[in-house]
Design a protein around this motif. Sequence first.
Motif, PDB file in Angstrom:
ATOM      1  N   TRP A 194      66.333 -18.394 -25.432  1.00 30.28           N
ATOM      2  CA  TRP A 194      65.014 -18.093 -24.855  1.00 30.28           C
ATOM      3  C   TRP A 194      64.404 -16.875 -25.533  1.00 30.28           C
ATOM      4  CZ3 TRP A 194      62.758 -13.853 -22.605  1.00 30.28           C
ATOM      5  CH2 TRP A 194      61.465 -14.054 -22.097  1.00 30.28           C
ATOM      6  N   ILE A 195      65.193 -15.848 -25.777  1.00 30.24           N
ATOM      7  CA  ILE A 195      64.676 -14.643 -26.431  1.00 30.24           C
ATOM      8  C   ILE A 195      64.104 -14.993 -27.803  1.00 30.24           C
ATOM      9  CG2 ILE A 195      65.263 -12.359 -27.315  1.00 30.24           C
ATOM     10  CD1 ILE A 195      67.503 -12.268 -25.216  1.00 30.24           C
ATOM     11  N   GLU A 196      64.845 -15.776 -28.572  1.00 28.95           N
ATOM     12  CA  GLU A 196      64.377 -16.175 -29.907  1.00 28.95           C
ATOM     13  C   GLU A 196      63.095 -16.996 -29.805  1.00 28.95           C
ATOM     14  OE1 GLU A 196      67.676 -18.261 -31.518  1.00 28.95           O
ATOM     15  OE2 GLU A 196      68.990 -16.487 -31.559  1.00 28.95           O
ATOM     16  N   GLN A 197      63.051 -17.925 -28.844  1.00 34.06           N
ATOM     17  CA  GLN A 197      61.857 -18.752 -28.666  1.00 34.06           C
ATOM     18  C   GLN A 197      60.660 -17.893 -28.274  1.00 34.06           C
ATOM     19  OE1 GLN A 197      61.290 -21.022 -24.992  1.00 34.06           O
ATOM     20  NE2 GLN A 197      61.226 -22.902 -26.215  1.00 34.06           N
ATOM     21  N   ALA A 198      60.883 -16.945 -27.374  1.00 35.09           N
ATOM     22  CA  ALA A 198      59.791 -16.097 -26.898  1.00 35.09           C
ATOM     23  C   ALA A 198      59.232 -15.236 -28.025  1.00 35.09           C
ATOM     24  CB  ALA A 198      60.279 -15.222 -25.746  1.00 35.09           C
ATOM     25  N   ILE A 199      60.077 -14.654 -28.828  1.00 37.91           N
ATOM     26  CA  ILE A 199      59.611 -13.780 -29.907  1.00 37.91           C
ATOM     27  C   ILE A 199      58.873 -14.582 -30.973  1.00 37.91           C
ATOM     28  CG2 ILE A 199      60.323 -12.137 -31.675  1.00 37.91           C
ATOM     29  CD1 ILE A 199      60.537 -11.198 -28.711  1.00 37.91           C
ATOM     30  N   ARG A 200      59.319 -15.798 -31.229  1.00 34.11           N
ATOM     31  CA  ARG A 200      58.639 -16.647 -32.218  1.00 34.11           C
ATOM     32  C   ARG A 200      57.261 -17.086 -31.742  1.00 34.11           C
ATOM     33  NH1 ARG A 200      63.447 -19.620 -32.505  1.00 34.11           N
ATOM     34  NH2 ARG A 200      62.364 -21.356 -31.511  1.00 34.11           N
ATOM     35  N   HIS A 201      57.090 -17.156 -30.437  1.00 38.69           N
ATOM     36  CA  HIS A 201      55.833 -17.669 -29.875  1.00 38.69           C
ATOM     37  C   HIS A 201      55.269 -16.659 -28.880  1.00 38.69           C
ATOM     38  CE1 HIS A 201      56.688 -21.631 -31.616  1.00 38.69           C
ATOM     39  NE2 HIS A 201      57.927 -21.449 -31.203  1.00 38.69           N
ATOM     40  N   LEU A 202      55.157 -15.437 -29.320  1.00 38.30           N
ATOM     41  CA  LEU A 202      54.744 -14.369 -28.421  1.00 38.30           C
ATOM     42  C   LEU A 202      53.327 -14.586 -27.894  1.00 38.30           C
ATOM     43  CD1 LEU A 202      55.855 -11.820 -27.156  1.00 38.30           C
ATOM     44  CD2 LEU A 202      54.938 -10.521 -29.086  1.00 38.30           C
ATOM     45  N   ASP A 203      52.486 -15.260 -28.664  1.00 29.48           N
ATOM     46  CA  ASP A 203      51.133 -15.533 -28.178  1.00 29.48           C
ATOM     47  C   ASP A 203      51.176 -16.414 -26.933  1.00 29.48           C
ATOM     48  OD1 ASP A 203      52.133 -17.646 -29.731  1.00 29.48           O
ATOM     49  OD2 ASP A 203      50.131 -18.314 -30.330  1.00 29.48           O
ATOM     50  N   LEU A 204      52.030 -17.429 -26.944  1.00 26.21           N
ATOM     51  CA  LEU A 204      52.136 -18.312 -25.787  1.00 26.21           C
ATOM     52  C   LEU A 204      52.770 -17.590 -24.599  1.00 26.21           C
ATOM     53  CD1 LEU A 204      53.272 -21.642 -27.489  1.00 26.21           C
ATOM     54  CD2 LEU A 204      50.969 -20.938 -26.822  1.00 26.21           C
ATOM     55  N   ILE A 205      53.736 -16.739 -24.878  1.00 23.29           N
ATOM     56  CA  ILE A 205      54.375 -15.981 -23.806  1.00 23.29           C
ATOM     57  C   ILE A 205      53.353 -15.066 -23.131  1.00 23.29           C
ATOM     58  CG2 ILE A 205      56.098 -14.194 -23.303  1.00 23.29           C
ATOM     59  CD1 ILE A 205      57.300 -16.964 -23.721  1.00 23.29           C
ATOM     60  N   LEU A 206      52.514 -14.407 -23.926  1.00 27.78           N
ATOM     61  CA  LEU A 206      51.499 -13.522 -23.349  1.00 27.78           C
ATOM     62  C   LEU A 206      50.472 -14.299 -22.536  1.00 27.78           C
ATOM     63  CD1 LEU A 206      50.986 -11.005 -26.259  1.00 27.78           C
ATOM     64  CD2 LEU A 206      51.522 -10.389 -23.902  1.00 27.78           C
ATOM     65  N   LEU A 207      50.048 -15.442 -23.048  1.00 32.45           N
ATOM     66  CA  LEU A 207      49.104 -16.263 -22.289  1.00 32.45           C
ATOM     67  C   LEU A 207      49.726 -16.736 -20.978  1.00 32.45           C
ATOM     68  CD1 LEU A 207      47.606 -18.404 -25.197  1.00 32.45           C
ATOM     69  CD2 LEU A 207      46.333 -16.805 -23.747  1.00 32.45           C
ATOM     70  N   ASP A 208      50.976 -17.161 -21.045  1.00 29.94           N
ATOM     71  CA  ASP A 208      51.650 -17.616 -19.839  1.00 29.94           C
ATOM     72  C   ASP A 208      51.892 -16.453 -18.886  1.00 29.94           C
ATOM     73  OD1 ASP A 208      52.993 -19.705 -18.289  1.00 29.94           O
ATOM     74  OD2 ASP A 208      54.800 -18.547 -18.697  1.00 29.94           O
ATOM     75  N   HIS A 209      52.212 -15.281 -19.432  1.00 32.78           N
ATOM     76  CA  HIS A 209      52.439 -14.119 -18.586  1.00 32.78           C
ATOM     77  C   HIS A 209      51.177 -13.785 -17.795  1.00 32.78           C
ATOM     78  CE1 HIS A 209      53.554  -9.587 -18.267  1.00 32.78           C
ATOM     79  NE2 HIS A 209      53.570 -10.192 -17.104  1.00 32.78           N
ATOM     80  N   ALA A 210      50.022 -13.859 -18.439  1.00 34.41           N
ATOM     81  CA  ALA A 210      48.775 -13.610 -17.716  1.00 34.41           C
ATOM     82  C   ALA A 210      48.631 -14.581 -16.551  1.00 34.41           C
ATOM     83  CB  ALA A 210      47.581 -13.730 -18.673  1.00 34.41           C
ATOM     84  N   ASN A 211      48.962 -15.846 -16.796  1.00 33.83           N
ATOM     85  CA  ASN A 211      48.903 -16.836 -15.723  1.00 33.83           C
ATOM     86  C   ASN A 211      49.903 -16.511 -14.611  1.00 33.83           C
ATOM     87  OD1 ASN A 211      46.921 -18.338 -17.020  1.00 33.83           O
ATOM     88  ND2 ASN A 211      48.390 -19.665 -18.061  1.00 33.83           N
TER      89      ASN A 211
END
Length: 201
Positions: free
Chosen positions: A22-39
Amino acid sequence: MPATSSDPVPTLQLASPTSAAWIEQAIRHLDLILLDHANCEKKAAGNALSLLFRYPANGRLVEALSPLAREELQHFERVHRHLQRLGIPIRPLSAAPYASRLNQHLRRSEPEHLLDALLVAAIIEARSHERLGLLGIHVPDPELRQFYLWLAAAEERHWQLYLDLALEQFPAEPVQERLDGLLQVEAEILSTLHPEPRVHS
């Protein structure tokens, strides 16, 4: 009746740690993580408000969850500022099945529904505490690292608040028993990495 001082204090310990995958996936796709975090922050505020609408006569919930909802919206605003700073376009995302699968285990009858709703909220906040702390260690952007380490501390307060609310209104033994069962459910939900990067994937 609520827990008393003689009862053993229930503890919330996640049944499984977040995987390196999960950590590797999150760092590779930090834009999606930030968008999801806002949600996620908006949903956390909405969850607190939904409990207030469902239990308007419960003064303790009103006292605790109204300021919590405001704080969650303030967190959303801060995530939104980071999205703007990094030039990440705002766009809708599909939700991971994490929360909906947890919510399938909420009992419908009262007062069991209230207990389950408080404990599920505590578990979600506890997982957020863990994962935002990991982002605070691993994200490459220094401002984001500082932000996530700060935010992880807030998430810890939030899960403790929900657990405390449960203990104020229910005996400690059934709280711990139900919490342990829901923690196992949560671990099973996260046992397979969701293909779409999300905070709770």
